[in-house]
Design a protein around this motif. Structure first.
Motif, mmCIF file in Angstrom:
data_model
loop_
_atom_site.group_PDB
_atom_site.id
_atom_site.type_symbol
_atom_site.label_atom_id
_atom_site.label_comp_id
_atom_site.label_asym_id
_atom_site.label_seq_id
_atom_site.Cartn_x
_atom_site.Cartn_y
_atom_site.Cartn_z
ATOM 1 N N LEU A 164 -14.267 5.735 -7.706
ATOM 2 C CA LEU A 164 -15.582 5.876 -8.309
ATOM 3 C C LEU A 164 -16.535 6.569 -7.328
ATOM 4 C CD1 LEU A 164 -17.506 4.390 -10.768
ATOM 5 C CD2 LEU A 164 -18.557 3.803 -8.598
ATOM 6 N N LEU A 205 -17.570 10.063 -8.678
ATOM 7 C CA LEU A 205 -18.951 10.174 -9.133
ATOM 8 C C LEU A 205 -19.685 11.195 -8.269
ATOM 9 C CD1 LEU A 205 -20.685 8.851 -11.280
ATOM 10 C CD2 LEU A 205 -21.529 7.262 -9.550
ATOM 11 N N ALA A 222 -18.783 14.643 -9.144
ATOM 12 C CA ALA A 222 -19.451 15.025 -10.395
ATOM 13 C C ALA A 222 -20.924 15.365 -10.138
ATOM 14 C CB ALA A 222 -19.339 13.885 -11.412
ATOM 15 N N VAL A 223 -21.596 14.535 -9.322
ATOM 16 C CA VAL A 223 -23.004 14.798 -9.009
ATOM 17 C C VAL A 223 -23.132 16.157 -8.314
ATOM 18 C CG1 VAL A 223 -24.956 14.056 -7.576
ATOM 19 C CG2 VAL A 223 -23.685 12.373 -8.899
ATOM 20 N N MET A 241 -21.921 2.020 -5.825
ATOM 21 C CA MET A 241 -22.947 2.591 -6.707
ATOM 22 C C MET A 241 -24.329 2.439 -6.097
ATOM 23 S SD MET A 241 -21.377 1.544 -10.403
ATOM 24 C CE MET A 241 -22.782 2.047 -11.343
ATOM 25 N N ILE A 255 -24.748 5.177 -3.475
ATOM 26 C CA ILE A 255 -25.027 6.490 -4.052
ATOM 27 C C ILE A 255 -26.471 6.557 -4.535
ATOM 28 C CG2 ILE A 255 -24.464 8.080 -5.949
ATOM 29 C CD1 ILE A 255 -21.573 7.257 -5.686
#
Ligand SMILES: [Zn+2]
Length: 278
Positions: free
Chosen positions: A173, A177, A180-181, A217, A220
């Motif tokens: 993740l 993630l 992707a960002v 998370m 991030i």
């Protein structure tokens, strides 16, 4: 008393981290040759190599060429001592203490290599990702998302499997993630400029394997927020910063250190406040 011992260890480790910060991005050995002055190359005498103390006694200058030695050496040593004391304060004498001291020290190296040279050496991240998975066999990683999915599927998973899966999903993740960002920013920016490098993705894979999904998370979120606020306000204050290459790994590394030491408290508070935590 124990805090003094931890601080002393921190200074010695900090001194070693300085060597890593300078040599790892250049793919040099961190064991040989012995430390030498970066200006005149003279080997540093053992009594001039005492963390922090020598820097203060020599007033930040080389004994041989009197050239100015970067204050970064003293800063990294003091910072390592402080953060290891904070880690000890948080975890006490426990197996967790070892895991989080290792993580914090690897993050200090990456924060400074990214800040100095915009480099996040794979030597640290690849080693760190594997280490995070190995630790998850002995020290439980936050595995609530995996546990939730397993519950819904009627699966029974033993604690160790849950923990290891927690580390792996955290890594996937974190890295995924973040990838992707990075792509989103790249496309939004008209494919002009890469905002996030692959080093940042590797950094987040490492953080994920140590911290699991929820704290990754949080890392991030806090890292991107801090990076964006600083970059935006500096750009507004001085236009010359518009094309500045911001060290996002530095922001993420600092956020990850915070998440490792104080994240669970913030996360629980948020879950209570939002009613998600039951
Ligand atoms: Zn010198």
């Amino acid at each position: 008393m124990l805090y003094a011992v931890v601080a002393a260890f921190g200074l010695v480790f900090g001194s070693f981290l300085n060597v890593c910060i300078v040599r790892l991005p250049r793919k040099e050995s961190i064991l040989t040759p012995r430390s030498h002055c970066p200006l005149c190359n003279h080997p540093i005498r053992w009594f001039d190599n005492i963390p922090l103390v020598s820097y203060l006694l020599l007033r930040g200058r080389c004994r041989d060429c009197h050239g100015r030695i970067s204050p970064r050496y003293a800063i990294v040593e003091a910072l390592t001592a402080l953060l290891l004391m904070a880690t000890f304060h948080r975890f006490g004498l426990s197996p967790e203490l070892i895991k989080y001291c290792v993580l914090v020290m690897m993050l200090i190296v990456l924060v400074f290599t990214d800040l100095r040279e915009r480099r996040i050496p794979h030597a640290v991240t690849v080693f760190g990702i594997s280490l995070g998975v190995v630790f998850s066999f002995f020290i439980t990683v936050d595995n609530r998302p995996v546990g939730w999915v397993a519950d819904r599927m009627g699966l029974f998973l033993p604690g160790t499997a849950l923990s290891v899966l927690g580390a792996i999903t955290g890594a996937l993740l974190g890295g995924g993630l973040f990838y992707a960002v990075g792509e989103a920013f790249y496309i939004l920016g008209g494919r002009q400029k890469e905002y996030l490098g692959f080093g940042d993705v590797m950094l987040m894979l490492m953080v994920g394997s140590f911290l699991g999904v929820p704290l990754t998370m949080l890392t991030i979120l806090l890292g991107s927020l801090a990076g964006s606020v600083v970059a935006l306000s500096m750009t507004l204050a001085a236009p010359r910063f518009r094309d500045y290459h911001w060290p996002y790994g530095t922001f993420l590394g600092i956020a990850a250190i915070y998440a490792a030491l104080d994240g669970p408290r913030l996360l629980e508070a948020y879950l209570r406040w939002s009613g998600l935590g039951g």
